[in-house]
Each structure stands twice: as structure tokens, then as C-alpha cells.
Motif scaffolding. Sequence first.
Motif, PDB file in Angstrom:
ATOM      1  N   ARG A  76       0.792  -1.210   0.000  1.00 25.55           N
ATOM      2  CA  ARG A  76       0.000   0.000   0.000  1.00 25.55           C
ATOM      3  C   ARG A  76       0.833   1.272   0.000  1.00 25.55           C
ATOM      4  O   ARG A  76       0.357   2.321  -0.409  1.00 25.55           O
ATOM      5  CB  ARG A  76      -0.878   0.048   1.264  1.00 25.55           C
ATOM      6  CG  ARG A  76      -1.909  -1.031   1.327  1.00 25.55           C
ATOM      7  CD  ARG A  76      -2.802  -0.785   2.526  1.00 25.55           C
ATOM      8  NE  ARG A  76      -3.708  -1.897   2.705  1.00 25.55           N
ATOM      9  CZ  ARG A  76      -4.691  -1.916   3.561  1.00 25.55           C
ATOM     10  NH1 ARG A  76      -4.898  -0.856   4.331  1.00 25.55           N
ATOM     11  NH2 ARG A  76      -5.453  -2.967   3.678  1.00 25.55           N
ATOM     12  N   ARG A 130      -7.831  -5.506 -10.316  1.00 28.27           N
ATOM     13  CA  ARG A 130      -8.326  -5.132  -8.990  1.00 28.27           C
ATOM     14  C   ARG A 130      -7.690  -6.013  -7.928  1.00 28.27           C
ATOM     15  O   ARG A 130      -7.413  -7.192  -8.145  1.00 28.27           O
ATOM     16  CB  ARG A 130      -9.841  -5.304  -8.928  1.00 28.27           C
ATOM     17  CG  ARG A 130     -10.396  -5.060  -7.511  1.00 28.27           C
ATOM     18  CD  ARG A 130     -11.894  -4.955  -7.471  1.00 28.27           C
ATOM     19  NE  ARG A 130     -12.519  -6.123  -8.048  1.00 28.27           N
ATOM     20  CZ  ARG A 130     -13.712  -6.109  -8.644  1.00 28.27           C
ATOM     21  NH1 ARG A 130     -14.384  -4.987  -8.751  1.00 28.27           N
ATOM     22  NH2 ARG A 130     -14.219  -7.212  -9.136  1.00 28.27           N
ATOM     23  N   ILE A 146      -8.332  -1.678  -4.342  1.00 29.54           N
ATOM     24  CA  ILE A 146      -7.562  -0.856  -5.280  1.00 29.54           C
ATOM     25  C   ILE A 146      -7.746  -1.394  -6.685  1.00 29.54           C
ATOM     26  O   ILE A 146      -7.782  -2.613  -6.886  1.00 29.54           O
ATOM     27  CB  ILE A 146      -6.060  -0.801  -4.885  1.00 29.54           C
ATOM     28  CG1 ILE A 146      -5.212  -0.212  -6.008  1.00 29.54           C
ATOM     29  CG2 ILE A 146      -5.492  -2.110  -4.445  1.00 29.54           C
ATOM     30  CD1 ILE A 146      -3.778   0.062  -5.630  1.00 29.54           C
ATOM     31  N   TYR A 161      -4.520   4.599 -10.654  1.00 30.71           N
ATOM     32  CA  TYR A 161      -4.770   3.809  -9.448  1.00 30.71           C
ATOM     33  C   TYR A 161      -5.930   4.465  -8.713  1.00 30.71           C
ATOM     34  O   TYR A 161      -5.951   5.683  -8.547  1.00 30.71           O
ATOM     35  CB  TYR A 161      -3.573   3.850  -8.481  1.00 30.71           C
ATOM     36  CG  TYR A 161      -2.244   3.566  -9.123  1.00 30.71           C
ATOM     37  CD1 TYR A 161      -1.774   2.263  -9.251  1.00 30.71           C
ATOM     38  CD2 TYR A 161      -1.447   4.610  -9.602  1.00 30.71           C
ATOM     39  CE1 TYR A 161      -0.539   2.001  -9.833  1.00 30.71           C
ATOM     40  CE2 TYR A 161      -0.222   4.358 -10.190  1.00 30.71           C
ATOM     41  CZ  TYR A 161       0.228   3.054 -10.301  1.00 30.71           C
ATOM     42  OH  TYR A 161       1.433   2.808 -10.881  1.00 30.71           O
ATOM     43  N   SER A 162      -6.831   3.626  -8.233  1.00 30.57           N
ATOM     44  CA  SER A 162      -7.944   4.169  -7.478  1.00 30.57           C
ATOM     45  C   SER A 162      -8.089   3.327  -6.220  1.00 30.57           C
ATOM     46  O   SER A 162      -8.052   2.094  -6.292  1.00 30.57           O
ATOM     47  CB  SER A 162      -9.180   4.080  -8.368  1.00 30.57           C
ATOM     48  OG  SER A 162     -10.195   4.833  -7.831  1.00 30.57           O
ATOM     49  N   GLY A 163      -8.233   3.957  -5.065  1.00 28.24           N
ATOM     50  CA  GLY A 163      -8.300   3.205  -3.813  1.00 28.24           C
ATOM     51  C   GLY A 163      -9.399   3.721  -2.912  1.00 28.24           C
ATOM     52  O   GLY A 163      -9.665   4.928  -2.860  1.00 28.24           O
ATOM     53  N   PHE A 171      -2.559   5.260   1.530  1.00 27.07           N
ATOM     54  CA  PHE A 171      -2.666   4.819   0.129  1.00 27.07           C
ATOM     55  C   PHE A 171      -1.637   5.601  -0.674  1.00 27.07           C
ATOM     56  O   PHE A 171      -1.793   6.792  -0.906  1.00 27.07           O
ATOM     57  CB  PHE A 171      -4.088   5.055  -0.388  1.00 27.07           C
ATOM     58  CG  PHE A 171      -4.314   4.566  -1.792  1.00 27.07           C
ATOM     59  CD1 PHE A 171      -3.915   3.291  -2.185  1.00 27.07           C
ATOM     60  CD2 PHE A 171      -4.948   5.375  -2.734  1.00 27.07           C
ATOM     61  CE1 PHE A 171      -4.131   2.835  -3.481  1.00 27.07           C
ATOM     62  CE2 PHE A 171      -5.171   4.925  -4.029  1.00 27.07           C
ATOM     63  CZ  PHE A 171      -4.767   3.655  -4.400  1.00 27.07           C
ATOM     64  N   THR A 336     -12.475   8.020  -1.813  1.00 24.75           N
ATOM     65  CA  THR A 336     -11.798   7.368  -2.947  1.00 24.75           C
ATOM     66  C   THR A 336     -10.739   8.326  -3.454  1.00 24.75           C
ATOM     67  O   THR A 336     -11.029   9.504  -3.685  1.00 24.75           O
ATOM     68  CB  THR A 336     -12.802   7.065  -4.084  1.00 24.75           C
ATOM     69  OG1 THR A 336     -13.790   6.179  -3.582  1.00 24.75           O
ATOM     70  CG2 THR A 336     -12.113   6.414  -5.273  1.00 24.75           C
ATOM     71  N   THR A 338      -7.678   8.889  -6.389  1.00 26.87           N
ATOM     72  CA  THR A 338      -7.233   8.418  -7.696  1.00 26.87           C
ATOM     73  C   THR A 338      -5.913   9.094  -8.053  1.00 26.87           C
ATOM     74  O   THR A 338      -5.794  10.311  -7.946  1.00 26.87           O
ATOM     75  CB  THR A 338      -8.312   8.746  -8.761  1.00 26.87           C
ATOM     76  OG1 THR A 338      -9.523   8.092  -8.352  1.00 26.87           O
ATOM     77  CG2 THR A 338      -7.929   8.233 -10.127  1.00 26.87           C
TER      78      THR A 338
END
Length: 349
Positions: A76, A130, A146, A161-163, A171, A336, A338
Motif C-alpha cells: 500500500r 483489482r 484498489i 490507481y484508485s483506492g 494509500f 476514494t 485516484t
Amino acid sequence: MESMTKVWGEVDNQPVYLYTLRSGSLTAVISNFGATVVSLNVPDQTGKVVDVVLGYDTLEEYERNNRAYFGGTIGRCANRISNSQFTLDGSVYHLTANEWPNSLHSGLSGFHMRVWETVSFTNENELTLRLESPAMDQGFPGNLEITASFKVTDNGMTITYSGTSDATTIFNPTNHSYFNLNGHKAGSVVEHLLRLQANYYTPVENARSLTTGEICNVLYTPMDFTRPKTIGSEMTPSFRQLLYTDGYDHNFCITKYNGDVMEAAQLTGDQTGIRLTLKTNEPGLHLYTGNYLTDDIGKGGAHYYKHAGVSLQPQFYPDAINHPNYISPILHKGETKTFETQYLFDCVS
Ligand code: BGC
């Protein structure tokens, strides 16, 4: 799309694939093992296609031998965390100390070692992977989901990247590709021209490469890449920072950072004229000149010696969670975030 998808092997009974993404004459080969960039093939001035990233031929090598993190998605949290611990909302969290006593790139089973689920592979040029990272994975709080999307266009590749997490956590993902714009087997990158959009950098304490927590001006030092110069031109151990890390292994602070995607670096291969412009919306860029590569045998039997590639990693500043003066890498519960990195290619003569 079948022809662009190849079964590469299996890890923990899960299938691992190689996906070839294509647009015009640019192709990228991505694996769902580690969300890894295995190859990035770019035309040079003469139209000859050059693979510009270091890597291995086989899944087994990525699984057993990837100490250099070739091409992998790091998470992470990229970079080092001091004493492998941090405090968040009053609780202390402990990570794996894989560089005793510190944590590098979130320990030995980082995201670069996981089999990612394939969400979609569309139009020959866009792949979304994912990963679900459960609460306390690597020691971090929160169930983190993620996605990493790879999109190839005629002139480059964008990774997004999206978390999102159900508890506040860290993150700070990045990709750990090593570039050699003369070709992955062309030898040293010290003659590559580099320009960084960075007036400041974060120094390290000693050879363990932990940040001191300071932010220093690059002016009148070998850390000054504000005007293009060759990587090797001032890479001298007489400057103590470069003695500690045996070359560049430092975070640079992107001068105009405001959360938008902007240029961080421009790198040009001296033999091919291939030029990479890297854009990101992360606040820092870690420059690592492959100082610890020691004859790693890579794709096609290539010998990757010291400085065989340069890793340009957009990320938050090192150990930011333990330095309140650094921009925070925290992802709040339910939020979220990104991050985007664009790797854009053209040629100069
Ligand atoms: C780090 C280096 C480390 C390398 C490979 C880089 O991102 O900054 O210090 O040696 O990864 O492990």
C-alpha cells in the motif's frame, strides 16, 4: 481479444496472464501478477521498436527473484517507513521490517507479489486489474480495494490507481519500472538526459536511505536537474547524499504540485532519441538509478548491471506518515483517491 491474452502460469492455484495492450506502434505487456509492466515497446526515430523497460522472461523469476521490483505495482505504501511503524488516529501500527528496522515498499509480500483479479480488457488497449487488501494486510488498517488501469495510446501509457477503504489508512501506490530508453539491454543509463520539475528534494540520513524529514534546495548541488543534464554528469560520491546511496536514490518534490496531473520528469535516451515525459498528480518523484543492480539476468538473457535502468516513481514523499511537514498520504474512511501517471513518448534527433 484472445490473441492478446496469454496464460503465463499459476501462483497459489490462481491463473496468471500476460496481456498485450496495443495502440498504433506502441505495445505494453502487463501481467496480473503484481500488476506488473513486463515490456513497453516504443518506436525510435527510425521506426524500430525498442523495449524500454527492464524485466524478466518468466513468471517464476518475478515470483522468486524480483528483489529489484522490476515493473511491479508497489503498495500500500511506496518507499520507506521508519522503524516499520506509524500512528494513525491514536493507534500504533507495525509493518514488516524488510530492511531492518525499516519497511521498504510495504514488506516482502507487497502488491507486486499478488495475483490481481482482471476486471476488464477492452479495445485491445485498456486493462483494469483489482486487488482486495484486507484489514491489517501488511499491518495497515482498513479493507482497501484498489484498481490499477493501464491504457495505451499511440504516444504512451497511462496508469490510473484508485483506492477506497472502510477505515482510515495509507494509500501511496506507484509503479517500479526501470527505464532504459536505449533499450532494456543497452547497458548504462548514465548518458540519458534528465530534467526534473523539482527545485527541492528530501535528503537521506545515511546509507539506510531513510529521509531526514528535511526539504532541501537543489540549487548548486548535483541534485539540480531543473535544466536537462546527463544522469551521470554530477553523480559523484564527493556529494555526501550520493555517497550514502551510491548514486541517486532520492525523492524530488514536484515544484508546482497542486493535485493536478503535471510534468514531473523528462528523460531522453542518448542512442535512440526516445524521449519519455512523465506526468503525475502525486507530489513527489523518486529517482533511483539502479545503484544496487548487480548483474541481474533479465529478458532475453540481458545482463542488468549497476545503472542499467532508471526508476522514476511518482509517489508521496518517503515516510510521509511520520513527518507532518510532508504532504499526507492518508486515505480517509469511505474516501476514494485516484492517482494517475502518464508515460508519454516521442523522439528527438
Ligand atoms: C529504492 C532502493 C531499492 C530499490 C530496489 C527503490 O525504490 O529506493 O533503495 O534498493 O527500490 O529494492
